[in-house]
Write a protein that holds these residues in place. Structure first.
Motif, PDB file in Angstrom:
ATOM      1  N   ALA A  98      -1.390  -3.286   4.906  1.00  0.00           N
ATOM      2  CA  ALA A  98      -2.140  -3.594   5.013  1.00  0.00           C
ATOM      3  C   ALA A  98      -2.763  -2.212   4.449  1.00  0.00           C
ATOM      4  N   VAL A  99      -1.749  -1.003   4.744  1.00  0.00           N
ATOM      5  CA  VAL A  99      -1.798   0.509   4.193  1.00  0.00           C
ATOM      6  C   VAL A  99      -1.854   0.482   2.645  1.00  0.00           C
ATOM      7  N   LEU A 100      -0.826  -0.128   2.558  1.00  0.00           N
ATOM      8  CA  LEU A 100      -0.450   0.011   0.877  1.00  0.00           C
ATOM      9  C   LEU A 100      -1.590  -0.121   0.220  1.00  0.00           C
ATOM     10  N   ALA A 101      -1.829  -1.624   0.386  1.00  0.00           N
ATOM     11  CA  ALA A 101      -3.245  -2.489  -0.338  1.00  0.00           C
ATOM     12  C   ALA A 101      -4.423  -1.616   0.251  1.00  0.00           C
ATOM     13  N   ALA A 102      -4.567  -0.545   1.107  1.00  0.00           N
ATOM     14  CA  ALA A 102      -6.135   0.439   1.405  1.00  0.00           C
ATOM     15  C   ALA A 102      -5.780   1.400   0.242  1.00  0.00           C
ATOM     16  N   ALA A 103      -5.060   1.626   0.079  1.00  0.00           N
ATOM     17  CA  ALA A 103      -4.308   2.766  -0.506  1.00  0.00           C
ATOM     18  C   ALA A 103      -3.917   3.053  -2.254  1.00  0.00           C
ATOM     19  N   CYS A 190      -2.037   5.398  -4.129  1.00  0.00           N
ATOM     20  CA  CYS A 190      -2.271   6.845  -3.555  1.00  0.00           C
ATOM     21  C   CYS A 190      -2.071   7.278  -2.803  1.00  0.00           C
ATOM     22  N   LEU A 191      -0.562   7.218  -1.674  1.00  0.00           N
ATOM     23  CA  LEU A 191      -0.788   7.471   0.131  1.00  0.00           C
ATOM     24  C   LEU A 191       0.409   8.922  -0.709  1.00  0.00           C
ATOM     25  N   GLN A 192       0.264   9.746  -0.244  1.00  0.00           N
ATOM     26  CA  GLN A 192       0.877  11.404   0.206  1.00  0.00           C
ATOM     27  C   GLN A 192       2.214  10.508   0.779  1.00  0.00           C
ATOM     28  N   PRO A 193       3.222  11.788   0.220  1.00  0.00           N
ATOM     29  CA  PRO A 193       4.928  10.566   0.323  1.00  0.00           C
ATOM     30  C   PRO A 193       5.141  10.637   1.499  1.00  0.00           C
ATOM     31  N   GLU A 194       4.732  11.833   2.179  1.00  0.00           N
ATOM     32  CA  GLU A 194       4.812  12.017   4.253  1.00  0.00           C
ATOM     33  C   GLU A 194       4.567  10.735   4.895  1.00  0.00           C
ATOM     34  N   ARG A 195       3.382  10.444   4.303  1.00  0.00           N
ATOM     35  CA  ARG A 195       2.712   9.301   4.929  1.00  0.00           C
ATOM     36  C   ARG A 195       3.888   7.740   3.981  1.00  0.00           C
ATOM     37  N   VAL A 196       4.023   7.727   3.176  1.00  0.00           N
ATOM     38  CA  VAL A 196       5.392   6.671   2.839  1.00  0.00           C
ATOM     39  C   VAL A 196       6.823   6.574   4.152  1.00  0.00           C
ATOM     40  N   ARG A 197       6.828   8.002   4.403  1.00  0.00           N
ATOM     41  CA  ARG A 197       7.916   8.385   4.869  1.00  0.00           C
ATOM     42  C   ARG A 197       7.811   8.372   6.308  1.00  0.00           C
TER      43      ARG A 197
END
Length: 324
Positions: A98-103, A190-197
């Motif tokens: 859901a987070v990836l879809a929203a971003a 469009c998700l900051q790399p820190e939020r991916v990690r």
């Protein structure tokens, strides 16, 4: 390798190894037999919050998440993805679907999207503005042209604007900076790399297994070793970490599974062929040749074909299926 061809499966395959060394070896095996190159899902080399995310690991992990999402949504081209992962990497959190879809920002040819708004959005999402977009996570803008190199992508894209309207989207060769084939649309995470990690606690973190399409196959390599490693992870983890490992253990137990274990050879092992010299066995089954009439010392010698058949028959009494 007892892994079925990914071309025969409509969903993904997740191959889980106890450690990174075995995962690397499995990547070579799967690459040799699968219809499409396998995808590696590596572990973050540092704990959360310790320096910026590793660019190569970031790109590889996002590529896997994007491939699984495309398969779930039925828009994947080619065979279903085969993902190879070590247990430590699998135990690390990822953003939820859901987070990836929203971003994800979808840009389509013919749609209106002011280029200035796109440039600002990319900068706020962790992309770095450079004169020429040559690496993942970079973008460049000049006049009515915006070049973007998405995280996890193999190449950049060039977006040409006519005013605020997207006139064309084309793949971009990073070496020559020349545009190639036209694209109907492009999806930008469009998700900051820190939020991916380090996914945020609220609705963010989940396990890679939660990204798998329905009916995906989970291949556990050396399941006994994996179980021991899971128990060790539980013992060494914090309270939050133990909860995550329990979720992981439950997900692996409930998955559609194929367990693969190596055989111990020899008289004390799982499979004792006892056929003598390799030259006596090579090609016997294919040619249908009988065994030599006499063995060492002049005594009678059993047909190597029969020895192989007997050994596999004994093994079959302790296994549901034997794959040769």
């Amino acid at each position: 390798l007892g892994l079925p061809s990914s071309g025969n499966l409509r969903t993904g395959v997740l191959v889980v190894a106890p450690d990174a060394k075995l995962a690397d070896a499995l990547l070579l095996d799967v690459r040799a037999f699968a219809q499409a190159p396998p995808l590696e899902f590596p572990a973050w080399p540092h704990e959360p919050g310790e320096g910026p995310p590793d660019a190569d690991v970031l790109g590889a992990r996002i590529a896997v998440l994007e491939a699984l999402r495309a398969t779930r949504e039925g828009r994947a081209a080619g065979p279903a993805p085969v993902v190879v992962v070590s247990l430590p990497a699998l135990a690390q959190d990822v953003p939820s679907p859901a987070v990836l879809a929203a971003a994800t920002l979808r840009l389509e040819t013919g749609a209106d999207h002011p280029p200035t708004a796109l440039l600002e959005h990319l900068a706020l999402s962790g992309f770095v503005r450079v004169p020429s977009a040559e690496s993942p996570g970079e973008f460049a803008g000049r006049g009515g042209v915006v070049d973007v190199f998405p995280f996890g992508a193999a190449r950049a894209v060039r977006i040409d604007f006519f005013g605020d309207t997207i006139d064309s989207i084309r793949a971009l060769d990073p070496a020559t900076q020349r545009s190639a084939g036209a694209l109907a649309h492009v999806d930008l995470l469009c998700l900051q790399p820190e939020r991916v990690r380090d996914p945020v606690p609220t609705g963010g973190p989940c396990l890679l297994s939660e990204h798998l399409p329905p009916e995906s196959l989970v291949v556990l390599v050396e399941p006994a070793t994996l179980s021991a490693r899971v128990a060790l992870l539980k013992a060494e983890a914090s309270a939050a970490g133990r909860a995550r490992v329990r979720r992981l253990d439950a997900a692996l137990s409930a998955a559609r599974r194929l367990d693969l274990s190596s055989l111990r050879l020899g008289r004390e092992g799982d499979l004792d062929l006892d056929v003598g010299a390799l030259e006596e066995l090579r090609g016997v089954a294919a040619r249908g040749e009988p065994a030599p009439a006499r063995g060492k010392g002049g005594g009678p010698r059993v047909d190597p074909q029969k020895r192989v058949a007997d050994a596999i028959a004994r093994l079959a009494t302790r296994a549901d299926r034997v794959v040769v």
